[in-house]
Design a protein around this motif. Sequence first.
Motif, PDB file in Angstrom:
ATOM      1  N   LEU A  59      23.823 -12.222  -1.692  1.00  0.00           N
ATOM      2  CA  LEU A  59      22.564 -12.713  -1.134  1.00  0.00           C
ATOM      3  C   LEU A  59      21.948 -13.795  -2.011  1.00  0.00           C
ATOM      4  N   LYS A  60      22.697 -14.351  -2.920  1.00  0.00           N
ATOM      5  CA  LYS A  60      22.131 -15.254  -3.923  1.00  0.00           C
ATOM      6  C   LYS A  60      21.554 -16.513  -3.285  1.00  0.00           C
ATOM      7  N   SER A  61      20.600 -17.114  -4.015  1.00  0.00           N
ATOM      8  CA  SER A  61      19.986 -18.393  -3.633  1.00  0.00           C
ATOM      9  C   SER A  61      19.313 -18.326  -2.275  1.00  0.00           C
ATOM     10  N   ASN A  62      18.375 -17.371  -2.152  1.00  0.00           N
ATOM     11  CA  ASN A  62      17.495 -17.279  -0.999  1.00  0.00           C
ATOM     12  C   ASN A  62      16.061 -17.138  -1.502  1.00  0.00           C
ATOM     13  N   LEU A  63      15.180 -16.640  -0.681  1.00  0.00           N
ATOM     14  CA  LEU A  63      13.778 -16.434  -1.056  1.00  0.00           C
ATOM     15  C   LEU A  63      13.418 -14.959  -0.921  1.00  0.00           C
ATOM     16  N   LEU A  64      14.385 -14.091  -1.131  1.00  0.00           N
ATOM     17  CA  LEU A  64      14.203 -12.668  -0.913  1.00  0.00           C
ATOM     18  C   LEU A  64      13.332 -12.039  -1.996  1.00  0.00           C
ATOM     19  N   THR A  65      12.583 -11.033  -1.585  1.00  0.00           N
ATOM     20  CA  THR A  65      11.626 -10.386  -2.498  1.00  0.00           C
ATOM     21  C   THR A  65      11.834  -8.878  -2.481  1.00  0.00           C
TER      22      THR A  65
ATOM     23  N   LEU B 274      19.231 -20.675   7.455  1.00  0.00           N
ATOM     24  CA  LEU B 274      18.696 -19.514   8.151  1.00  0.00           C
ATOM     25  C   LEU B 274      17.423 -19.036   7.472  1.00  0.00           C
ATOM     26  N   ASN B 275      16.478 -18.543   8.274  1.00  0.00           N
ATOM     27  CA  ASN B 275      15.216 -18.069   7.708  1.00  0.00           C
ATOM     28  C   ASN B 275      14.882 -16.698   8.273  1.00  0.00           C
ATOM     29  N   GLY B 276      13.727 -16.223   7.937  1.00  0.00           N
ATOM     30  CA  GLY B 276      13.352 -14.882   8.352  1.00  0.00           C
ATOM     31  C   GLY B 276      13.964 -13.840   7.439  1.00  0.00           C
ATOM     32  N   SER B 277      13.843 -12.598   7.849  1.00  0.00           N
ATOM     33  CA  SER B 277      14.313 -11.491   7.018  1.00  0.00           C
ATOM     34  C   SER B 277      15.678 -10.989   7.483  1.00  0.00           C
ATOM     35  N   ILE B 278      16.270 -10.148   6.649  1.00  0.00           N
ATOM     36  CA  ILE B 278      17.533  -9.503   7.023  1.00  0.00           C
ATOM     37  C   ILE B 278      17.199  -8.367   7.981  1.00  0.00           C
ATOM     38  N   PRO B 279      17.748  -8.367   9.189  1.00  0.00           N
ATOM     39  CA  PRO B 279      17.382  -7.340  10.178  1.00  0.00           C
ATOM     40  C   PRO B 279      17.699  -5.937   9.677  1.00  0.00           C
ATOM     41  N   ALA B 280      16.796  -5.025   9.924  1.00  0.00           N
ATOM     42  CA  ALA B 280      17.012  -3.636   9.524  1.00  0.00           C
ATOM     43  C   ALA B 280      18.227  -3.049  10.237  1.00  0.00           C
ATOM     44  N   ALA B 281      18.446  -3.464  11.480  1.00  0.00           N
ATOM     45  CA  ALA B 281      19.586  -2.946  12.234  1.00  0.00           C
ATOM     46  C   ALA B 281      20.902  -3.363  11.594  1.00  0.00           C
ATOM     47  N   LEU B 282      20.919  -4.539  10.978  1.00  0.00           N
ATOM     48  CA  LEU B 282      22.123  -4.991  10.295  1.00  0.00           C
ATOM     49  C   LEU B 282      22.351  -4.162   9.038  1.00  0.00           C
TER      50      LEU B 282
ATOM     51  N   ASP C 280      24.575 -16.152   1.248  1.00  0.00           N
ATOM     52  CA  ASP C 280      24.126 -17.028   0.167  1.00  0.00           C
ATOM     53  C   ASP C 280      23.571 -18.353   0.704  1.00  0.00           C
ATOM     54  N   ASN C 281      22.714 -18.956  -0.125  1.00  0.00           N
ATOM     55  CA  ASN C 281      22.269 -20.339   0.089  1.00  0.00           C
ATOM     56  C   ASN C 281      21.691 -20.562   1.478  1.00  0.00           C
ATOM     57  N   ASN C 282      20.657 -19.772   1.781  1.00  0.00           N
ATOM     58  CA  ASN C 282      19.867 -19.952   2.987  1.00  0.00           C
ATOM     59  C   ASN C 282      18.392 -19.921   2.613  1.00  0.00           C
ATOM     60  N   ASN C 283      17.543 -19.715   3.577  1.00  0.00           N
ATOM     61  CA  ASN C 283      16.101 -19.634   3.328  1.00  0.00           C
ATOM     62  C   ASN C 283      15.567 -18.263   3.739  1.00  0.00           C
ATOM     63  N   LEU C 284      16.396 -17.255   3.592  1.00  0.00           N
ATOM     64  CA  LEU C 284      15.986 -15.911   3.975  1.00  0.00           C
ATOM     65  C   LEU C 284      14.881 -15.407   3.057  1.00  0.00           C
ATOM     66  N   SER C 285      13.956 -14.650   3.624  1.00  0.00           N
ATOM     67  CA  SER C 285      12.791 -14.190   2.856  1.00  0.00           C
ATOM     68  C   SER C 285      12.490 -12.739   3.210  1.00  0.00           C
ATOM     69  N   GLY C 286      11.477 -12.183   2.562  1.00  0.00           N
ATOM     70  CA  GLY C 286      11.080 -10.808   2.815  1.00  0.00           C
ATOM     71  C   GLY C 286      11.894  -9.830   1.976  1.00  0.00           C
ATOM     72  N   ASP C 287      11.507  -8.558   2.092  1.00  0.00           N
ATOM     73  CA  ASP C 287      12.209  -7.520   1.346  1.00  0.00           C
ATOM     74  C   ASP C 287      13.562  -7.211   1.984  1.00  0.00           C
ATOM     75  N   VAL C 288      14.503  -6.890   1.134  1.00  0.00           N
ATOM     76  CA  VAL C 288      15.809  -6.446   1.621  1.00  0.00           C
ATOM     77  C   VAL C 288      15.674  -5.011   2.101  1.00  0.00           C
TER      78      VAL C 288
ATOM     79  N   GLY D 265      16.917 -20.845  12.097  1.00  0.00           N
ATOM     80  CA  GLY D 265      16.495 -19.656  12.834  1.00  0.00           C
ATOM     81  C   GLY D 265      16.886 -18.372  12.130  1.00  0.00           C
ATOM     82  N   THR D 266      16.713 -17.286  12.838  1.00  0.00           N
ATOM     83  CA  THR D 266      16.908 -15.967  12.248  1.00  0.00           C
ATOM     84  C   THR D 266      18.298 -15.405  12.568  1.00  0.00           C
ATOM     85  N   ILE D 267      18.648 -14.373  11.797  1.00  0.00           N
ATOM     86  CA  ILE D 267      19.889 -13.658  12.061  1.00  0.00           C
ATOM     87  C   ILE D 267      19.681 -12.796  13.301  1.00  0.00           C
ATOM     88  N   PRO D 268      20.537 -12.914  14.300  1.00  0.00           N
ATOM     89  CA  PRO D 268      20.358 -12.111  15.515  1.00  0.00           C
ATOM     90  C   PRO D 268      20.265 -10.620  15.208  1.00  0.00           C
ATOM     91  N   GLU D 269      19.311  -9.972  15.829  1.00  0.00           N
ATOM     92  CA  GLU D 269      19.040  -8.558  15.562  1.00  0.00           C
ATOM     93  C   GLU D 269      20.169  -7.646  16.035  1.00  0.00           C
TER      94      GLU D 269
END
Length: 460
Positions: free
Chosen positions: A427-433, A384-392, A404-412, A362-366
């Motif tokens: 943030l290493k070893s994710n799917l971030l773009t 964990l998947n989804g993007s890094i919340p802007a609020a965070l 590190d080492n999750n399935n997070l994606s999207g722009d930082v 799932g995602t990081i709680p907003e």
Amino acid sequence: MAPPRRVYPRDRAYFFLLLALLLFCPVRRRAAAQSQPADEAQLLLQIKSAWGNPPVLARWRNASSPGAPCTWTFVGCNTAGLVTNLTLCSAGVAGPFPDAVGGFSALTYLDVSNNSISGAFPTALYRCASLRYLDLSENNFTSELPADIGRLGENLTTLLLYGNGFNGTIPATLGALTRLRTLWLAENPFLAGELPVSFKNLTNLVSLWAEQCNLVGDFPSHVLEMKQLEVLSLSNNMLKGSIPAAVWRLSKLQELYLYSNNFSGDVVIDYFAAVSLTFIDLSENYKLTGAIPEVFGTLKNLTELYLFRNNFSGKIPTSIGQLPSLSVFRLANNRFTGTLPPDLGKNSVLTLVEADDNELTGTIPEGLCARGQLRYLTAMGNQLNGSIPAALASCTTLRILYLDNNNLSGDVPEALWTAPQLRYLSLKSNLLTGSLPATFSSNLRRLLIGNNQFSGSLCS
């Protein structure tokens, strides 16, 4: 009627001698009472001498001066001028404990903690019949606690011995101090053994701290009879077996520390948990299993929950995220599945979340930083998947972020790269773009972002 007795010269002499004694003795008693403060000043001077006349006790001088010893530093007296308090915490004194302290008949409070006092336990204190509070903690005492330590008296309510070199077995006669409300034995190299069964008599205890005392065996069942307990610490010992369900029935319990033992099995609560609990630490037992008890999510006063380095599994109750007082939540190195509670951070002033090395999805709680106090978030080694919340990313208190080492994606979020308060970012070893920024915050001490799909270069 018998005739009046005649008084002969020798009888008359005895009569006047007796009369003089009757008249003189009260005067002597009054004089003795008046001289006691001066006598106690002499005792303090003996103590000063035994400790090598340290500069901190320079004002302890001239026992006959007005107000002595009640005007001296670290000394408190009653209205009769007798010493009732000696407060020498962190005074820098060193050497064996002086026997002269046993001469203070009115002494109720003695604190010599955090000094360099050495030698054996001072049995001279047995003579201080009024003693209620005794703090010998954080010194260099050695040898065994005396087997007759129960002679400290019926008035004693506080006994603090932690952080010394006391060894041997924990004396059974401690159980005779039935008025004790606070007993701290922690961090002494006692021989491996169990808490004495006599502790069942300490039913007035409010705080029992027996961390790092070489305790072995199962959870001491006699502790469960201490119905007044508010603080219980049996941490950093070698206790084994299950955590008894009855510990959660101690209705006044506020803080429970059982970390770093060999407890195993599920945490079972077959009764309503103590609603006053503010602090639970079951970490580093390694063999505790099962799910987080649902009842933990009803503890409205809970501020800190430590479950890391065990073998817990299952989903985290969503009610954990609704606790109104939760500040610290550490659950790393278990086998938890499912998601982090979606409301985590929205209902309480959350400062730290540590969820590394589980099987979370799932995602990081907003709302982790919704109350504006989050300082530390680590959730490495999950799914964990989804993007890094802007609020965070815009959390102005965040100092450490390891994802590190999750399935997070999207722009930082751009704010994360330049957040001035952030010190450690990994943030290493994710799917971030997305593109890397031209500059990063100058306060960053560590930056790890490899094995992602970023474009651009770290070098301008």
